[in-house]
Scaffold this motif. Structure first.
Motif, PDB file in Angstrom:
ATOM      1  N   GLU A   1     -30.922  -9.079 -13.507  1.00 40.88           N
ATOM      2  CA  GLU A   1     -30.964  -7.740 -12.900  1.00 40.88           C
ATOM      3  C   GLU A   1     -29.642  -7.006 -13.008  1.00 40.88           C
ATOM      4  N   VAL A   2     -28.568  -7.773 -13.245  1.00 45.84           N
ATOM      5  CA  VAL A   2     -27.247  -7.150 -13.349  1.00 45.84           C
ATOM      6  C   VAL A   2     -26.849  -7.162 -14.825  1.00 45.84           C
ATOM      7  N   TYR A   3     -25.699  -6.597 -15.127  1.00 45.38           N
ATOM      8  CA  TYR A   3     -25.193  -6.711 -16.498  1.00 45.38           C
ATOM      9  C   TYR A   3     -23.839  -7.406 -16.431  1.00 45.38           C
ATOM     10  N   ILE A   4     -23.661  -8.426 -17.254  1.00 45.77           N
ATOM     11  CA  ILE A   4     -22.452  -9.249 -17.221  1.00 45.77           C
ATOM     12  C   ILE A   4     -21.706  -9.147 -18.550  1.00 45.77           C
ATOM     13  N   ALA A   5     -20.428  -8.824 -18.461  1.00 52.33           N
ATOM     14  CA  ALA A   5     -19.613  -8.734 -19.685  1.00 52.33           C
ATOM     15  C   ALA A   5     -18.178  -9.149 -19.359  1.00 52.33           C
ATOM     16  N   ASN A   6     -17.380  -9.253 -20.381  1.00 52.60           N
ATOM     17  CA  ASN A   6     -15.986  -9.662 -20.216  1.00 52.60           C
ATOM     18  C   ASN A   6     -15.041  -8.620 -20.805  1.00 52.60           C
ATOM     19  N   ILE A   7     -13.782  -8.705 -20.401  1.00 50.22           N
ATOM     20  CA  ILE A   7     -12.745  -7.870 -21.013  1.00 50.22           C
ATOM     21  C   ILE A   7     -12.633  -8.200 -22.512  1.00 50.22           C
TER      22      ILE A   7
ATOM     23  N   ASP B   1      -4.683 -17.126 -21.465  1.00 53.06           N
ATOM     24  CA  ASP B   1      -4.906 -15.750 -21.025  1.00 53.06           C
ATOM     25  C   ASP B   1      -4.970 -14.812 -22.237  1.00 53.06           C
ATOM     26  N   PRO B   2      -5.748 -13.750 -22.124  1.00 56.11           N
ATOM     27  CA  PRO B   2      -5.769 -12.738 -23.194  1.00 56.11           C
ATOM     28  C   PRO B   2      -4.368 -12.164 -23.398  1.00 56.11           C
ATOM     29  N   ASP B   3      -3.974 -11.890 -24.635  1.00 59.90           N
ATOM     30  CA  ASP B   3      -2.668 -11.250 -24.821  1.00 59.90           C
ATOM     31  C   ASP B   3      -2.824  -9.734 -24.941  1.00 59.90           C
ATOM     32  N   LYS B   4      -1.676  -9.062 -24.976  1.00 58.44           N
ATOM     33  CA  LYS B   4      -1.662  -7.594 -24.913  1.00 58.44           C
ATOM     34  C   LYS B   4      -2.456  -6.938 -26.033  1.00 58.44           C
ATOM     35  N   LYS B   5      -2.230  -7.430 -27.226  1.00 56.31           N
ATOM     36  CA  LYS B   5      -2.877  -6.851 -28.405  1.00 56.31           C
ATOM     37  C   LYS B   5      -4.398  -7.062 -28.345  1.00 56.31           C
ATOM     38  N   GLU B   6      -4.815  -8.268 -27.902  1.00 57.47           N
ATOM     39  CA  GLU B   6      -6.251  -8.546 -27.797  1.00 57.47           C
ATOM     40  C   GLU B   6      -6.912  -7.587 -26.804  1.00 57.47           C
ATOM     41  N   ILE B   7      -6.223  -7.379 -25.684  1.00 62.86           N
ATOM     42  CA  ILE B   7      -6.768  -6.470 -24.672  1.00 62.86           C
ATOM     43  C   ILE B   7      -6.824  -5.044 -25.219  1.00 62.86           C
ATOM     44  N   GLU B   8      -5.772  -4.641 -25.881  1.00 62.09           N
ATOM     45  CA  GLU B   8      -5.715  -3.279 -26.419  1.00 62.09           C
ATOM     46  C   GLU B   8      -6.850  -3.018 -27.417  1.00 62.09           C
ATOM     47  N   MET B   9      -7.161  -4.015 -28.234  1.00 59.74           N
ATOM     48  CA  MET B   9      -8.215  -3.861 -29.240  1.00 59.74           C
ATOM     49  C   MET B   9      -9.613  -3.945 -28.615  1.00 59.74           C
ATOM     50  N   CYS B  10      -9.767  -4.806 -27.623  1.00 65.62           N
ATOM     51  CA  CYS B  10     -11.105  -5.157 -27.153  1.00 65.62           C
ATOM     52  C   CYS B  10     -11.563  -4.359 -25.933  1.00 65.62           C
ATOM     53  N   PHE B  11     -10.648  -3.978 -25.079  1.00 64.34           N
ATOM     54  CA  PHE B  11     -11.012  -3.313 -23.825  1.00 64.34           C
ATOM     55  C   PHE B  11     -11.842  -2.033 -24.046  1.00 64.34           C
ATOM     56  N   PRO B  12     -11.533  -1.244 -25.091  1.00 65.22           N
ATOM     57  CA  PRO B  12     -12.373  -0.051 -25.316  1.00 65.22           C
ATOM     58  C   PRO B  12     -13.862  -0.383 -25.493  1.00 65.22           C
ATOM     59  N   TYR B  13     -14.162  -1.585 -26.001  1.00 65.66           N
ATOM     60  CA  TYR B  13     -15.573  -1.979 -26.147  1.00 65.66           C
ATOM     61  C   TYR B  13     -16.244  -2.072 -24.778  1.00 65.66           C
TER      62      TYR B  13
ATOM     63  N   HIS C   1      -6.672  -6.425 -13.218  1.00 63.11           N
ATOM     64  CA  HIS C   1      -5.456  -5.760 -13.695  1.00 63.11           C
ATOM     65  C   HIS C   1      -5.749  -4.841 -14.870  1.00 63.11           C
ATOM     66  N   VAL C   2      -6.618  -5.293 -15.754  1.00 64.34           N
ATOM     67  CA  VAL C   2      -6.918  -4.478 -16.933  1.00 64.34           C
ATOM     68  C   VAL C   2      -7.773  -3.267 -16.541  1.00 64.34           C
ATOM     69  N   LEU C   3      -8.850  -3.501 -15.841  1.00 64.07           N
ATOM     70  CA  LEU C   3      -9.765  -2.377 -15.556  1.00 64.07           C
ATOM     71  C   LEU C   3      -9.162  -1.362 -14.594  1.00 64.07           C
ATOM     72  N   LEU C   4      -8.392  -1.846 -13.634  1.00 65.87           N
ATOM     73  CA  LEU C   4      -7.827  -0.917 -12.641  1.00 65.87           C
ATOM     74  C   LEU C   4      -6.391  -0.498 -12.998  1.00 65.87           C
ATOM     75  N   ASP C   5      -5.904  -0.978 -14.117  1.00 63.09           N
ATOM     76  CA  ASP C   5      -4.551  -0.664 -14.571  1.00 63.09           C
ATOM     77  C   ASP C   5      -3.545  -0.866 -13.430  1.00 63.09           C
ATOM     78  N   SER C   6      -3.600  -2.064 -12.860  1.00 62.41           N
ATOM     79  CA  SER C   6      -2.799  -2.381 -11.686  1.00 62.41           C
ATOM     80  C   SER C   6      -2.100  -3.709 -11.912  1.00 62.41           C
ATOM     81  N   SER C   7      -1.041  -3.961 -11.151  1.00 56.69           N
ATOM     82  CA  SER C   7      -0.474  -5.308 -11.203  1.00 56.69           C
ATOM     83  C   SER C   7      -0.405  -5.893  -9.790  1.00 56.69           C
ATOM     84  N   ASP C   8      -1.206  -5.327  -8.888  1.00 56.04           N
ATOM     85  CA  ASP C   8      -1.227  -5.814  -7.506  1.00 56.04           C
ATOM     86  C   ASP C   8      -1.793  -7.226  -7.410  1.00 56.04           C
TER      87      ASP C   8
END
Ligand code: URA
Ligand code: URA
Length: 217
Positions: free
Chosen positions: A111-117, A127-139, A161-168
């Motif tokens: 019933e929900v939709y599940i995905a990853n960064i 952990d994902p590195d910066k370049k991987e996140i930069e390339m993949c997050f737009p998907y 941290h990635v979705l909310l652009d936070s480091s809290d």
């Protein structure tokens, strides 16, 4: 809803260009394809991605799973070993626990939709590195735009941290409503963290209850 969008489009169009109408194919595609078709087309566009080196080491590209019409979207970090082998997010041990957490708030995985960064597994689950996140997050952002969920439940610090652009810290991120475009966003612990530390179960329970409340509003 769709008719309203079409009407708004033409009204804006007339203001800009007058009465001569030219319909852009991209617009028609957005309006007349279902979410399921849009996701399917998008999957075909990106499934062979090699924008980062994980494209060379993956077994399967892990796009996402669940209902394209979902009101709730769950976002994790990256595929692990089982996910890489099966091509589906959250099917390993953390996934089994996630299924039970969903059942506890009366939701099935379908019933929900599940995905990853990240769509591909980082070797040794680092952990994902910066370049991987930069390339993949737009998907992921495109998936969120298509599904347009009422609520997004973020699983774990890295995804938050990635979705909310936070480091809290998680202590600051949990227990309140954040926003991403049209969606309310709740942050909770990653199920893998619960497997390591059962003390996190109680706060997670509170978080998912809040998510369910927003889901029902
Ligand atoms: N952990 C994640 O963050 N995502 C998965 O799909 C599996 C484990
Ligand atoms: N706690 C759970 O609820 N499930 C597990 O699989 C492990 C710990």
């Amino acid at each position: 809803m769709i008719l309203d969008d079409i009407k708004k489009y033409f009204l804006q169009y007339r203001e800009l260009y007058g009465d001569e109408i030219v319909i852009k194919p991209e617009f028609l595609k957005e309006v007349f394809l279902s979410k399921s078709e849009l996701l399917h087309n998008f999957y075909n566009e990106i499934k062979d991605c090699t924008k980062c080196s994980l494209g060379l080491t993956r077994t399967n590209f892990v796009f996402g799973t669940g209902s394209p019409e979902a009101k709730m979207m769950l976002i994790g970090e990256a595929p692990g070993r089982e996910e890489d082998l099966q091509g589906e997010p959250f099917v390993g041990r953390a996934g089994q626990l996630l299924n039970r957490i969903l059942k506890a708030i009366n939701l099935e995985r379908e019933e929900v939709y599940i995905a990853n960064i990240l769509k591909c597994r980082p070797p040794y689950n680092r952990d994902p590195d910066k370049k991987e996140i930069e390339m993949c997050f737009p998907y992921l952002l495109r998936q969120i735009d298509i599904i347009n969920p009422k609520i997004i439940l973020i699983l774990g610090r890295v995804a938050a941290h990635v979705l909310l652009d936070s480091s809290d810290s998680m202590a600051l991120l949990r227990g309140k409503i954040h926003y991403y475009k049209n969606s309310k966003v709740i942050v909770t612990y990653h199920p893998a963290a619960l497997l390591r530390n059962p003390n996190l179960k109680r706060p997670t329970w509170e978080d998912v209850q809040l998510a369910r409340k927003i889901y029902d509003e």
